[in-house]
Design a protein around this motif. Structure first.
Motif, PDB file in Angstrom:
ATOM      1  N   ARG A   1     -87.638 -14.910  64.007  1.00 44.76           N
ATOM      2  CA  ARG A   1     -86.596 -14.474  64.867  1.00 44.76           C
ATOM      3  C   ARG A   1     -85.042 -14.731  64.212  1.00 44.76           C
TER       4      ARG A   1
ATOM      5  N   ALA B   1     -70.876  -2.698  61.907  1.00 50.98           N
ATOM      6  CA  ALA B   1     -71.120  -2.516  63.336  1.00 50.98           C
ATOM      7  C   ALA B   1     -72.661  -2.216  63.478  1.00 50.98           C
TER       8      ALA B   1
ATOM      9  N   LEU C   1     -75.387  -4.363  62.585  1.00 46.59           N
ATOM     10  CA  LEU C   1     -75.720  -5.602  63.722  1.00 46.59           C
ATOM     11  C   LEU C   1     -76.902  -5.420  64.512  1.00 46.59           C
ATOM     12  N   HIS C   2     -77.258  -4.057  64.830  1.00 45.02           N
ATOM     13  CA  HIS C   2     -78.561  -3.744  65.596  1.00 45.02           C
ATOM     14  C   HIS C   2     -79.729  -4.489  64.797  1.00 45.02           C
TER      15      HIS C   2
ATOM     16  N   VAL D   1     -80.175  -7.246  67.133  1.00 42.41           N
ATOM     17  CA  VAL D   1     -80.738  -6.837  68.210  1.00 42.41           C
ATOM     18  C   VAL D   1     -82.511  -6.645  68.151  1.00 42.41           C
TER      19      VAL D   1
ATOM     20  N   ALA E   1     -83.875 -10.163  68.198  1.00 44.77           N
ATOM     21  CA  ALA E   1     -83.796 -10.738  69.350  1.00 44.77           C
ATOM     22  C   ALA E   1     -85.342 -10.432  70.166  1.00 44.77           C
ATOM     23  N   LEU E   2     -85.702  -9.383  69.460  1.00 48.89           N
ATOM     24  CA  LEU E   2     -87.060  -8.946  70.305  1.00 48.89           C
ATOM     25  C   LEU E   2     -88.412  -9.733  69.576  1.00 48.89           C
TER      26      LEU E   2
ATOM     27  N   ARG F   1     -89.837 -12.116  69.617  1.00 49.15           N
ATOM     28  CA  ARG F   1     -90.289 -13.520  70.404  1.00 49.15           C
ATOM     29  C   ARG F   1     -91.332 -14.199  69.439  1.00 49.15           C
TER      30      ARG F   1
ATOM     31  N   VAL G   1     -69.945  -3.070  68.479  1.00 49.37           N
ATOM     32  CA  VAL G   1     -70.462  -4.687  68.537  1.00 49.37           C
ATOM     33  C   VAL G   1     -70.584  -4.977  69.967  1.00 49.37           C
TER      34      VAL G   1
ATOM     35  N   GLU H   1     -71.795  -3.327  72.498  1.00 50.01           N
ATOM     36  CA  GLU H   1     -73.000  -2.725  73.046  1.00 50.01           C
ATOM     37  C   GLU H   1     -74.209  -3.630  72.162  1.00 50.01           C
ATOM     38  N   VAL H   2     -74.051  -4.071  71.092  1.00 53.64           N
ATOM     39  CA  VAL H   2     -74.796  -5.038  70.379  1.00 53.64           C
ATOM     40  C   VAL H   2     -75.209  -6.377  71.108  1.00 53.64           C
TER      41      VAL H   2
ATOM     42  N   LEU I   1     -76.738  -6.026  74.416  1.00 54.42           N
ATOM     43  CA  LEU I   1     -78.058  -5.585  74.459  1.00 54.42           C
ATOM     44  C   LEU I   1     -79.036  -7.144  74.118  1.00 54.42           C
ATOM     45  N   ILE I   2     -78.395  -7.572  73.135  1.00 51.61           N
ATOM     46  CA  ILE I   2     -79.015  -8.804  72.981  1.00 51.61           C
ATOM     47  C   ILE I   2     -78.849  -9.862  73.903  1.00 51.61           C
TER      48      ILE I   2
ATOM     49  N   ILE J   1     -81.654  -8.951  76.200  1.00 54.79           N
ATOM     50  CA  ILE J   1     -83.122  -9.407  75.747  1.00 54.79           C
ATOM     51  C   ILE J   1     -83.407 -10.499  76.093  1.00 54.79           C
ATOM     52  N   PHE J   2     -82.362 -11.657  75.796  1.00 56.02           N
ATOM     53  CA  PHE J   2     -82.686 -12.871  75.901  1.00 56.02           C
ATOM     54  C   PHE J   2     -82.856 -13.346  77.395  1.00 56.02           C
TER      55      PHE J   2
ATOM     56  N   PHE K   1     -83.948 -11.521  79.724  1.00 56.65           N
ATOM     57  CA  PHE K   1     -85.149 -10.955  80.053  1.00 56.65           C
ATOM     58  C   PHE K   1     -86.450 -11.821  79.813  1.00 56.65           C
ATOM     59  N   GLU K   2     -86.129 -12.571  78.609  1.00 57.67           N
ATOM     60  CA  GLU K   2     -87.354 -13.259  77.995  1.00 57.67           C
ATOM     61  C   GLU K   2     -87.359 -14.535  78.779  1.00 57.67           C
TER      62      GLU K   2
ATOM     63  N   SER L   1     -89.037 -13.886  82.383  1.00 59.64           N
ATOM     64  CA  SER L   1     -90.396 -13.512  82.275  1.00 59.64           C
ATOM     65  C   SER L   1     -91.228 -14.949  81.893  1.00 59.64           C
ATOM     66  N   LYS L   2     -90.465 -15.827  81.105  1.00 62.53           N
ATOM     67  CA  LYS L   2     -91.032 -17.267  80.882  1.00 62.53           C
ATOM     68  C   LYS L   2     -91.048 -17.988  82.116  1.00 62.53           C
TER      69      LYS L   2
ATOM     70  N   GLU M   1     -93.855 -16.711  84.228  1.00 68.22           N
ATOM     71  CA  GLU M   1     -95.033 -17.261  83.690  1.00 68.22           C
ATOM     72  C   GLU M   1     -95.419 -18.608  84.045  1.00 68.22           C
ATOM     73  N   LYS M   2     -94.338 -19.637  84.135  1.00 62.50           N
ATOM     74  CA  LYS M   2     -94.524 -20.852  84.400  1.00 62.50           C
ATOM     75  C   LYS M   2     -94.835 -20.917  85.820  1.00 62.50           C
TER      76      LYS M   2
END
Lengths: 503, 286
Positions: free
Chosen positions: A84, A181, A184-185, A188, A191-192, A194, B262, B264-265, B268-269, B272-273, B275-276, B279-280, B283-284
């Motif tokens: 990651r 730009a 930069l995806h 992303v 980030a997936l 895990r 930028v 948007e990126v 999104l990131i 994602i984090f 959400f992670e 979900s952790k 789980e705990k």
């Protein structure tokens, strides 16, 4: 069988894994398609800086060389930090590279920004994406690999018109800015990714895991050398320091792979294959124009190739995953390389546009088949854990022949004035590589089966573990021959049982 | 500008035929407005500019009545040439009785017409501007045939995009024929002003390395440099122009989509984090 207790990297083969495949799809797509995609800007840049075409073409070459050559750096970083962070760093580097390229004032600066920095970023994208698939999948790994590798043609088909649109509206400088730009995806996608030990997210645990796995790999290596007295190494505790600088280096980049028979076979076969792999694509459109086809139809040939490629990769993944092919996947791989070579050898016989369309279809099919299994076969030979280092070493070796292929082809075309010698050379090289791989892998499967028999005979396990082993052996027997890739799975489970039993 | 873009052949006499095409050909010395596109796949041109032996070229139009009453054709010439223009009726009309066929230049009738079975042709030697013009072949008042033009100057259909403070290069190429001289013009309002590079050395640089190609490099771009530019090539038989459009943008223009992507990126990131982590935690608890 999944064992959730303890920090074990047992591939889930699904669930979040498919999200990871999607991320890898994007990452790999950018890594392969981007160098080809920016060729659209070259004409304008060439006029702007008043250089020759070959000077501009160096940008792509440097980018490709860096992407492949920085493989070992990628491997070392992934070995140390996991996939990651490396992919996120790669995405940032790509973005920075392209944004700074937008402000370049000389061709040399372009070499550095676009060629070197972006190339490095893409290298940090490519290897970790492939590696993490090996971590998340085992039983369905060929499908996952096929799907992820399909990213390359899809991205190419998307990038080509997108780049043209950007260029028409923003000129080359603005386009580079926006492409920065878009790259930069990759962050992303990163980030997936895990880390696989879900629930124990600490990096320390991960490196301990990886340390353990390396210990296991070192011992597995010893096993292959047929010295059964080293088996007890598996039970050493994880806190024990690795002795010797060799082992320490191997922790970062596993050079002991060079003693691994399967790895060497793969390396030699692939290095040979890449000599003839990319040249036909580079010269397909010029060849079409040479025999009198107009520019748009020639470009359309490449589109046909990309579309067939797109479909062929996941399908190859599915076929490679089937129970008939999976144990003999190396043969399937060798066959596709030889098939690819045969296509090139027959290409000079193609006359007119229809003939070339047929060639493009078959070429796209063969190209997709080879690419889909490119990393899968390596994983199959060396196992998911050592794959990290293996992929780095393989890519830096392939780097040379990849770069040499098209120029040698170009030289043949210039010398003889005829494209057919280039096709013959590529076809011959690939048929040779395919045959070599086929024969050597037959030998390898044979040797692995022999060693397997010796090892199960020499194992001295307490009974409960042995029955467990037998149970698992039954599952393994579905596959006629066990690749070493299944070894880590079994050994981890053995070890865990031992720990559970308090040994 | 639309010209026949011939492909080179090695014969010195080439015969070209084309079917019924309804592109409008105009014979003018200065073609300043582009006309419709011509399809030129079945044309060949011999580029053999030898002044002592002018090129000999034949053009033939087949009249089949499919596209209505007139067929017009543009023929590009770069230098002195002997040309034969012929008008032929398609086979389906061969049994028709032809009462009268006339060849005219403009309104003047040409007397010497060579007639073969179903075709009528005239021979011309084009050695100077005067001879360029519209030649008409009339069969029963139905078909028209025009000839001549000027070699094609290739500009660019899409605008060249550049940024303030940067420099831009405008390129014009002449296919097939080599011009004697190139001139660049800039449009100021409705006028066209010639660009003299010796006067404004730090602004304009004209590169003449290759006679078939001309480069105009404009430095230190400002908003005023935006607009249309013309490159004009002078040939023996006339001049021809190509048009280029230069668009000057500020850095803000690409910056907006850049920042949007930028943002948007980053979003999104973050999703994602988050959400992670969520979900952790789930789980705990579970």
């Amino acid at each position: 069988p999944h064992i959730d207790a303890g920090p074990v990297a047992s591939p889930p083969d699904g669930g979040w894994g498919w999200v990871v495949v999607f991320g890898a799809f994007i990452s790999i797509g950018f890594a392969y398609a981007f160098p080809k995609g920016i060729a659209i800007f070259y004409k304008e840049i060439q006029d702007f800086f008043d250089t020759s075409y070959s000077e501009i073409a160096w940008v792509s070459s440097i980018m490709l060389a860096t992407t492949y050559g920085a493989g070992p750096i990628s491997s070392i970083l992934v070995n140390r930090y996991g996939s990651r962070p490396v992919v996120i760093l790669g995405g940032l580097l790509c973005g920075i590279g392209m944004v700074s390229a937008a402000f370049c004032t000389s061709i040399l600066q372009l070499y550095i920004c676009v060629g070197f920095i972006t190339g490095l970023g893409l290298a940090l994208n490519l290897q970790p994406s492939v590696i993490i698939i090996g971590r998340y999948f085992l039983k369905r790994r060929p499908i996952a690999n096929g799907l992820a590798m399909a990213g390359s043609p899809v991205m190419l088909c998307t990038l080509a018109p997108l780049n043209q649109f950007l260029f028409d509206n923003y000129g080359w400088r603005g386009s580079f800015l926006i492409l920065g730009a878009i790259l930069l995806h990759c962050c992303v996608a990163g980030a997936l990714f895990r880390p696989i030990s879900a629930g124990k997210a600490s990096v320390k645990t991960q490196s301990i895991e990886e340390g353990k796995e390396v210990l296991k790999d070192v011992s597995k290596d010893a096993i292959e050398m047929d010295s059964p007295t080293n088996i007890p190494k598996e039970t050493k505790t994880e806190e024990e320091e690795e002795k010797g600088c060799c082992e320490k280096v191997n922790k970062y980049l596993d050079f002991s792979l060079f003693k691994h028979r399967g790895f060497l076979i793969y390396l030699i076969g692939n290095v040979l294959m890449f000599l003839g792999f990319f040249a036909p694509i580079v010269f397909l459109a010029p060849y079409a124009k040479h025999i009198g086809i107009d520019e748009y139809s020639a470009a359309f040939l490449l589109s046909i190739l990309a579309i067939v490629d797109m479909i062929a990769r996941p399908i190859t993944g599915i076929i490679a995953n089937s129970k008939w092919v999976r144990p003999r996947i190396q043969y399937f791989f060798s066959f596709s390389i030889a098939f690819n070579g045969a296509c090139h050898l027959l290409c000079p016989l193609a006359s007119g546009y229809t003939g070339l369309v047929i060639y493009s279809v078959f070429f796209g099919l063969a190209f997709g088949m080879v690419c889909a299994m490119l990393f899968e076969t390596l994983m199959d030979l060396v196992g998911g854990t050592r794959f990290t280092s293996a992929v780095g070493l393989v890519t830096i070796a392939e780097c040379c022949t990849i770069l040499l292929g098209p120029p040698i082809g170009g030289m043949l075309i210039d010398t003889f004035g005829d494209y057919k010698y280039m096709f013959i050379k590529c076809g011959a090289v690939m048929v040779l590589a395919g045959t070599f791989l086929f024969i050597m892998n037959y030998y390898n499967y044979h040797m692995v089966a022999k060693e397997e028999k010796k090892r199960t005979a020499k194992e001295e396990d307490p009974k409960p573990v042995r029955t467990e082993n037998k149970g698992r052996n039954n599952w393994n027997k579905e596959h006629v021959q066990d690749g070493p890739e299944l070894e880590p799975l079994r050994e981890e489970q053995e070890r865990l049982k031992k720990e559970a039993n308090g040994t | 500008l639309n010209l026949l873009e011939p492909i080179t052949t090695t014969e010195t006499v080439s015969r070209r035929t084309w079917g019924s095409i309804s592109d409008h050909l105009r014979l003018e010395h200065d073609v300043s407005t582009p006309g419709p596109e011509l399809t030129t796949s079945d044309f060949s041109e011999v580029i053999n500019l030898n002044k002592s032996q002018p090129l000999y070229v034949e053009y033939e139009a087949i009249l089949s009545g499919e596209t209505g009453n007139s067929i017009e054709k543009n023929i590009a010439l770069g230098s002195a040439v002997k040309i034969e223009l012929s008008c032929r009726l398609a086979d389906k009309y061969s049994s028709m009785k032809i009462l009268r066929v006339t060849w005219k230049k403009g309104n003047e009738t040409i007397k010497h017409i060579n007639k073969t079975e179903n075709s009528w042709s005239i021979q011309l030697t084009i050695s100077e501007n005067r001879k360029l013009g519209s030649y008409t072949c009339t069969v029963e008042g139905e078909k028209e045939f025009s000839v001549v033009f000027l070699p094609q100057i290739e500009g660019r259909e899409k605008p060249v995009i550049s940024y303030e403070g940067d420099s831009a290069i405008l390129i014009c190429k002449s296919h097939s024929y080599t011009p004697i001289a190139w001139t660049w013009y800039m449009t100021n309002g409705s006028e066209q002003i010639a660009i003299n590079d010796s006067l404004m050395l730090d602004k304009y640089v004209i590169d003449k390395a290759d006679p078939n190609v001309t480069h105009l490099k404009i430095l230190k771009l400002t908003k005023e440099d935006d607009g249309a530019y013309w490159c004009e090539a002078a040939f023996e038989l006339g001049r021809s122009k190509g048009k280029l459009k230069l668009s000057i943008l500020t850095l803000m223009v690409p910056l907006k989509p850049f920042l949007a992507i930028v943002a948007e990126v980053v979003i999104l990131i973050t999703i994602i984090f988050v959400f992670e982590l969520y979900s952790k935690k789930k789980e705990k608890r579970a």
